[in-house]
Design a protein around this motif. Structure first.
Motif, PDB file in Angstrom:
ATOM      1  N   THR A  57      -5.182  40.587  -9.799  1.00 12.12           N
ATOM      2  CA  THR A  57      -5.685  39.811 -10.252  1.00 12.12           C
ATOM      3  C   THR A  57      -6.202  39.363  -9.594  1.00 12.12           C
ATOM      4  O   THR A  57      -7.848  38.526  -9.249  1.00 12.12           O
ATOM      5  CB  THR A  57      -5.189  39.450 -11.044  1.00 12.12           C
ATOM      6  N   LEU A  58      -6.347  38.739  -8.410  1.00 11.28           N
ATOM      7  CA  LEU A  58      -6.547  37.921  -7.639  1.00 11.28           C
ATOM      8  C   LEU A  58      -7.849  38.412  -6.665  1.00 11.28           C
ATOM      9  O   LEU A  58      -8.683  38.411  -6.300  1.00 11.28           O
ATOM     10  CB  LEU A  58      -5.644  37.519  -6.013  1.00 11.28           C
ATOM     11  N   SER A  59      -7.286  39.980  -6.122  1.00 14.53           N
ATOM     12  CA  SER A  59      -8.324  41.077  -5.864  1.00 14.53           C
ATOM     13  C   SER A  59      -9.224  41.420  -6.328  1.00 14.53           C
ATOM     14  O   SER A  59     -10.452  41.190  -5.737  1.00 14.53           O
ATOM     15  CB  SER A  59      -7.756  42.673  -5.142  1.00 14.53           C
ATOM     16  N   SER A  60      -9.361  41.512  -7.943  1.00 16.62           N
ATOM     17  CA  SER A  60     -10.731  41.534  -8.376  1.00 16.62           C
ATOM     18  C   SER A  60     -11.610  40.396  -8.818  1.00 16.62           C
ATOM     19  O   SER A  60     -12.860  40.194  -8.613  1.00 16.62           O
ATOM     20  CB  SER A  60      -9.941  41.686  -9.895  1.00 16.62           C
ATOM     21  N   LEU A  61     -11.241  38.813  -8.780  1.00 15.69           N
ATOM     22  CA  LEU A  61     -12.167  37.394  -8.182  1.00 15.69           C
ATOM     23  C   LEU A  61     -12.464  37.481  -7.743  1.00 15.69           C
ATOM     24  O   LEU A  61     -12.565  36.980  -7.497  1.00 15.69           O
ATOM     25  CB  LEU A  61     -10.372  36.944  -8.894  1.00 15.69           C
ATOM     26  N   SER A  62     -12.215  37.809  -6.953  1.00 16.06           N
ATOM     27  CA  SER A  62     -12.206  37.977  -4.716  1.00 16.06           C
ATOM     28  C   SER A  62     -13.810  38.611  -4.987  1.00 16.06           C
ATOM     29  O   SER A  62     -14.697  38.205  -4.002  1.00 16.06           O
ATOM     30  CB  SER A  62     -11.503  38.126  -3.956  1.00 16.06           C
ATOM     31  N   THR A  63     -13.949  39.835  -6.085  1.00 18.18           N
ATOM     32  CA  THR A  63     -15.570  40.709  -5.914  1.00 18.18           C
ATOM     33  C   THR A  63     -16.604  39.725  -5.987  1.00 18.18           C
ATOM     34  O   THR A  63     -17.660  39.844  -6.633  1.00 18.18           O
ATOM     35  CB  THR A  63     -14.949  42.005  -6.208  1.00 18.18           C
ATOM     36  N   TYR A  64     -16.461  38.167  -7.322  1.00 16.61           N
ATOM     37  CA  TYR A  64     -17.279  37.666  -7.146  1.00 16.61           C
ATOM     38  C   TYR A  64     -17.104  36.247  -6.771  1.00 16.61           C
ATOM     39  O   TYR A  64     -16.630  35.504  -6.422  1.00 16.61           O
ATOM     40  CB  TYR A  64     -16.665  36.785  -8.921  1.00 16.61           C
ATOM     41  N   PRO A  65     -19.039  36.210  -5.756  1.00 14.74           N
ATOM     42  CA  PRO A  65     -18.916  35.200  -5.085  1.00 14.74           C
ATOM     43  C   PRO A  65     -19.071  34.052  -5.232  1.00 14.74           C
ATOM     44  O   PRO A  65     -18.406  33.065  -4.366  1.00 14.74           O
ATOM     45  CB  PRO A  65     -20.091  35.320  -4.436  1.00 14.74           C
ATOM     46  N   ASP A  66     -18.793  33.874  -6.935  1.00  9.80           N
ATOM     47  CA  ASP A  66     -19.002  32.194  -7.780  1.00  9.80           C
ATOM     48  C   ASP A  66     -17.588  32.237  -8.205  1.00  9.80           C
ATOM     49  O   ASP A  66     -18.354  31.704  -8.858  1.00  9.80           O
ATOM     50  CB  ASP A  66     -20.243  32.021  -8.094  1.00  9.80           C
ATOM     51  N   TYR A  67     -16.603  33.115  -8.315  1.00  8.03           N
ATOM     52  CA  TYR A  67     -15.719  32.635  -9.221  1.00  8.03           C
ATOM     53  C   TYR A  67     -15.075  31.125  -9.832  1.00  8.03           C
ATOM     54  O   TYR A  67     -15.057  31.045 -11.075  1.00  8.03           O
ATOM     55  CB  TYR A  67     -14.418  33.639  -8.427  1.00  8.03           C
ATOM     56  N   SER A  68     -15.897  30.503  -8.609  1.00  5.75           N
ATOM     57  CA  SER A  68     -14.633  29.163  -8.782  1.00  5.75           C
ATOM     58  C   SER A  68     -15.647  27.900  -9.577  1.00  5.75           C
ATOM     59  O   SER A  68     -15.175  26.999 -10.122  1.00  5.75           O
ATOM     60  CB  SER A  68     -14.529  28.571  -7.576  1.00  5.75           C
ATOM     61  N   SER A  69     -16.866  28.254  -9.398  1.00  2.39           N
ATOM     62  CA  SER A  69     -18.024  28.197 -10.488  1.00  2.39           C
ATOM     63  C   SER A  69     -18.249  28.541 -11.956  1.00  2.39           C
ATOM     64  O   SER A  69     -18.480  28.073 -13.007  1.00  2.39           O
ATOM     65  CB  SER A  69     -19.317  28.074  -9.319  1.00  2.39           C
ATOM     66  N   LYS A  70     -17.327  29.723 -11.958  1.00  3.54           N
ATOM     67  CA  LYS A  70     -17.165  29.874 -13.678  1.00  3.54           C
ATOM     68  C   LYS A  70     -16.387  29.954 -14.179  1.00  3.54           C
ATOM     69  O   LYS A  70     -14.605  30.295 -13.642  1.00  3.54           O
ATOM     70  CB  LYS A  70     -17.644  31.137 -13.285  1.00  3.54           C
ATOM     71  N   PRO A  71     -15.861  29.013 -15.650  1.00  6.89           N
ATOM     72  CA  PRO A  71     -14.106  28.909 -16.317  1.00  6.89           C
ATOM     73  C   PRO A  71     -13.356  29.412 -16.448  1.00  6.89           C
ATOM     74  O   PRO A  71     -12.889  29.421 -16.119  1.00  6.89           O
ATOM     75  CB  PRO A  71     -15.424  27.650 -17.540  1.00  6.89           C
ATOM     76  N   LYS A  72     -14.001  30.911 -17.130  1.00  9.36           N
ATOM     77  CA  LYS A  72     -13.436  31.217 -17.137  1.00  9.36           C
ATOM     78  C   LYS A  72     -12.437  32.188 -16.252  1.00  9.36           C
ATOM     79  O   LYS A  72     -11.166  32.491 -16.144  1.00  9.36           O
ATOM     80  CB  LYS A  72     -14.429  32.619 -18.133  1.00  9.36           C
ATOM     81  N   LEU A  73     -13.218  32.536 -15.088  1.00  5.94           N
ATOM     82  CA  LEU A  73     -12.670  32.760 -13.783  1.00  5.94           C
ATOM     83  C   LEU A  73     -12.035  31.752 -13.130  1.00  5.94           C
ATOM     84  O   LEU A  73     -10.553  32.372 -12.315  1.00  5.94           O
ATOM     85  CB  LEU A  73     -14.152  33.599 -12.785  1.00  5.94           C
ATOM     86  N   TYR A  74     -12.117  31.373 -12.693  1.00  2.02           N
ATOM     87  CA  TYR A  74     -11.654  29.692 -12.412  1.00  2.02           C
ATOM     88  C   TYR A  74      -9.706  29.669 -13.620  1.00  2.02           C
ATOM     89  O   TYR A  74      -8.945  29.843 -12.612  1.00  2.02           O
ATOM     90  CB  TYR A  74     -11.939  28.723 -12.220  1.00  2.02           C
ATOM     91  N   GLN A  75      -9.886  29.828 -14.319  1.00  4.62           N
ATOM     92  CA  GLN A  75      -8.649  29.987 -15.576  1.00  4.62           C
ATOM     93  C   GLN A  75      -8.178  31.204 -14.981  1.00  4.62           C
ATOM     94  O   GLN A  75      -6.953  30.659 -14.589  1.00  4.62           O
ATOM     95  CB  GLN A  75      -8.967  29.265 -16.585  1.00  4.62           C
TER      96      GLN A  75
END
Length: 98
Positions: A57-75
């Motif tokens: 799951t972390l690996s998938s999230l890391s493919t989004y360069p701005d994951y921390s600014s998207k509330p659903k991805l950050y959650q």
């Protein structure tokens, strides 16, 4: 559980904490967690599968360069880190009782 494995589990928790504090990048955290997981000598297969699923799951999230600014991805990131921390806490508590 041998002392070396206990140290690896503890170091995994420490690295998650370091990441949460903003002092570690996600790809580095993923690599370190995978490396440490692979070096554990005595590991429950069910625990390994659950922990590896969270790493994926972390690996998938890391493919989004701005994951921390998207509330659903950050959650999702926070939920995943919480699950990993719970798994690490559980394995330490379970192993220390036996």
């Amino acid at each position: 559980m041998n002392n070396t494995d206990k140290e690896k589990y503890a170091f995994m928790r420490e690295r998650i904490y370091t990441f949460r504090e903003g002092n570690l990048e996600l790809p580095i955290l993923i690599g370190e967690l995978m490396f440490l997981r692979d070096k554990i000598e005595e590991m429950d297969l069910d625990w390994e599968e659950k922990f590896t699923s969270e790493i994926a799951t972390l690996s998938s999230l890391s493919t989004y360069p701005d994951y921390s600014s998207k509330p659903k991805l950050y959650q999702l990131l926070e939920d995943t880190l919480a699950k990993m921390d719970a798994l690490l806490s559980h394995v330490n508590n379970t192993q220390s009782l036996g």
